[in-house]
Design a protein around this motif. Structure first.
Motif, PDB file in Angstrom:
ATOM      1  N   ASP A   1       0.884  -1.166   0.000  1.00 58.98           N
ATOM      2  CA  ASP A   1       0.000   0.000   0.000  1.00 58.98           C
ATOM      3  C   ASP A   1       0.924   1.219   0.000  1.00 58.98           C
ATOM      4  O   ASP A   1       1.646   1.458   0.971  1.00 58.98           O
TER       5      ASP A   1
ATOM      6  N   THR B   1      -4.925  -3.820   1.157  1.00 57.99           N
ATOM      7  CA  THR B   1      -6.232  -4.323   1.572  1.00 57.99           C
ATOM      8  C   THR B   1      -7.214  -4.071   0.445  1.00 57.99           C
ATOM      9  O   THR B   1      -6.864  -3.469  -0.571  1.00 57.99           O
ATOM     10  N   SER B   2      -8.447  -4.481   0.652  1.00 57.39           N
ATOM     11  CA  SER B   2      -9.463  -4.243  -0.380  1.00 57.39           C
ATOM     12  C   SER B   2      -9.729  -2.756  -0.576  1.00 57.39           C
ATOM     13  O   SER B   2     -10.222  -2.339  -1.615  1.00 57.39           O
TER      14      SER B   2
ATOM     15  N   THR C   1      -7.291  -0.414  -0.549  1.00 56.25           N
ATOM     16  CA  THR C   1      -6.084   0.260  -1.039  1.00 56.25           C
ATOM     17  C   THR C   1      -6.343   0.878  -2.404  1.00 56.25           C
ATOM     18  O   THR C   1      -6.901   0.242  -3.284  1.00 56.25           O
TER      19      THR C   1
ATOM     20  N   ALA D   1      -5.500  -2.684  -8.271  1.00 57.41           N
ATOM     21  CA  ALA D   1      -6.678  -2.899  -7.428  1.00 57.41           C
ATOM     22  C   ALA D   1      -7.516  -4.051  -7.970  1.00 57.41           C
ATOM     23  O   ALA D   1      -7.994  -4.905  -7.204  1.00 57.41           O
ATOM     24  N   GLU D   2      -7.687  -4.098  -9.276  1.00 58.87           N
ATOM     25  CA  GLU D   2      -8.438  -5.197  -9.898  1.00 58.87           C
ATOM     26  C   GLU D   2      -7.708  -6.526  -9.703  1.00 58.87           C
ATOM     27  O   GLU D   2      -8.315  -7.538  -9.358  1.00 58.87           O
TER      28      GLU D   2
ATOM     29  N   TRP E   1      -5.556  -7.248  -7.352  1.00 57.86           N
ATOM     30  CA  TRP E   1      -5.580  -7.588  -5.922  1.00 57.86           C
ATOM     31  C   TRP E   1      -6.911  -8.245  -5.556  1.00 57.86           C
ATOM     32  O   TRP E   1      -6.947  -9.224  -4.812  1.00 57.86           O
ATOM     33  N   LYS E   2      -7.986  -7.702  -6.106  1.00 61.60           N
ATOM     34  CA  LYS E   2      -9.314  -8.270  -5.844  1.00 61.60           C
ATOM     35  C   LYS E   2      -9.385  -9.702  -6.384  1.00 61.60           C
ATOM     36  O   LYS E   2      -9.862 -10.613  -5.706  1.00 61.60           O
ATOM     37  N   GLU E   3      -8.885  -9.912  -7.596  1.00 61.44           N
ATOM     38  CA  GLU E   3      -8.871 -11.257  -8.187  1.00 61.44           C
ATOM     39  C   GLU E   3      -7.994 -12.200  -7.368  1.00 61.44           C
ATOM     40  O   GLU E   3      -8.352 -13.353  -7.146  1.00 61.44           O
TER      41      GLU E   3
ATOM     42  N   ASN F   1      -7.327 -12.058  -4.164  1.00 55.74           N
ATOM     43  CA  ASN F   1      -8.003 -12.389  -2.907  1.00 55.74           C
ATOM     44  C   ASN F   1      -9.211 -13.287  -3.111  1.00 55.74           C
ATOM     45  O   ASN F   1      -9.647 -13.958  -2.187  1.00 55.74           O
ATOM     46  N   ASN F   2      -9.772 -13.295  -4.304  1.00 53.66           N
ATOM     47  CA  ASN F   2     -10.923 -14.149  -4.604  1.00 53.66           C
ATOM     48  C   ASN F   2     -10.509 -15.456  -5.273  1.00 53.66           C
ATOM     49  O   ASN F   2     -11.365 -16.235  -5.668  1.00 53.66           O
TER      50      ASN F   2
ATOM     51  N   ASN G   1      -2.948 -12.651   5.624  1.00 50.26           N
ATOM     52  CA  ASN G   1      -2.562 -12.150   4.307  1.00 50.26           C
ATOM     53  C   ASN G   1      -1.275 -11.363   4.472  1.00 50.26           C
ATOM     54  O   ASN G   1      -1.283 -10.226   4.916  1.00 50.26           O
TER      55      ASN G   1
END
Length: 118
Positions: A29, A48-49, A51, A74-75, A77-79, A81-82, A94
Motif C-alpha cells: 500500500d 487491503t481491499s 487500497t 486494485a483489480e 488484488w481483488k482477483e 483475494n478471490n 494475508n
C-alpha cells in the motif's frame, strides 16, 4: 498517405513497447509506505481491499504505480483475494503477494502496462 500514417503509428507503438521493463517484487500500500518510510517497518503495509495506491519493492527500491497502474493493481488484488487458494481459507493471514509489473519507469513511478499478482 493513409498507409504512411498507419505504418508510422505502428512503428511508434512497437518502439514504445521495446522500452518496457519488468519488475518483480512484493506489493505494498503506497500510502502506508509513505507514512512509514523512516521506520523501515513496511510489513504492516500489505494492501487491503480499500487500497487505492500501490507500490512495489523491487531491486531494493520502492516504486510507485501510476494512476492507471493503481486501477489495474486494485483489480488484480481483488482477483488474487478471490482466487481458489484464498477461498479455501479466507481467514488466513494475508502477508502480501508478489507482483510482476511491466511498464516504463519515470523517476520513481512506473507507467504500468500489465500487472500480475501471485
Amino acid at each position: 498517405m493513409r498507409k504512411v500514417c498507419t505504418l508510422s503509428a505502428m512503428l511508434v507503438l512497437a518502439s514504445a513497447l521495446a522500452y518496457a521493463e519488468t519488475w518483480t517484487g512484493k506489493l505494498f500500500d503506497a500510502g502506508c509506505v509513505e507514512q512509514r518510510k523512516n521506520e523501515q517497518k513496511m510489513e504492516a503495509c500489505t494492501p487491503t481491499s480499500g487500497t487505492v495506491s500501490f507500490a512495489i519493492q523491487a531491486s531494493g527500491k520502492i516504486l510507485k504505480l501510476d494512476a492507471d497502474g493503481n486501477r489495474k493493481a486494485a483489480e488484480a488484488w481483488k482477483e488474487y483475494n478471490n482466487s481458489a487458494d484464498r477461498a479455501k481459507d479466507p481467514d488466513a493471514e494475508n502477508d502480501g503477494a508478489m507482483a510482476t509489473v511491466e511498464g516504463t519507469l519515470s523517476g520513481d513511478e512506473i507507467k504500468v502496462e500489465t500487472i500480475e499478482i501471485r
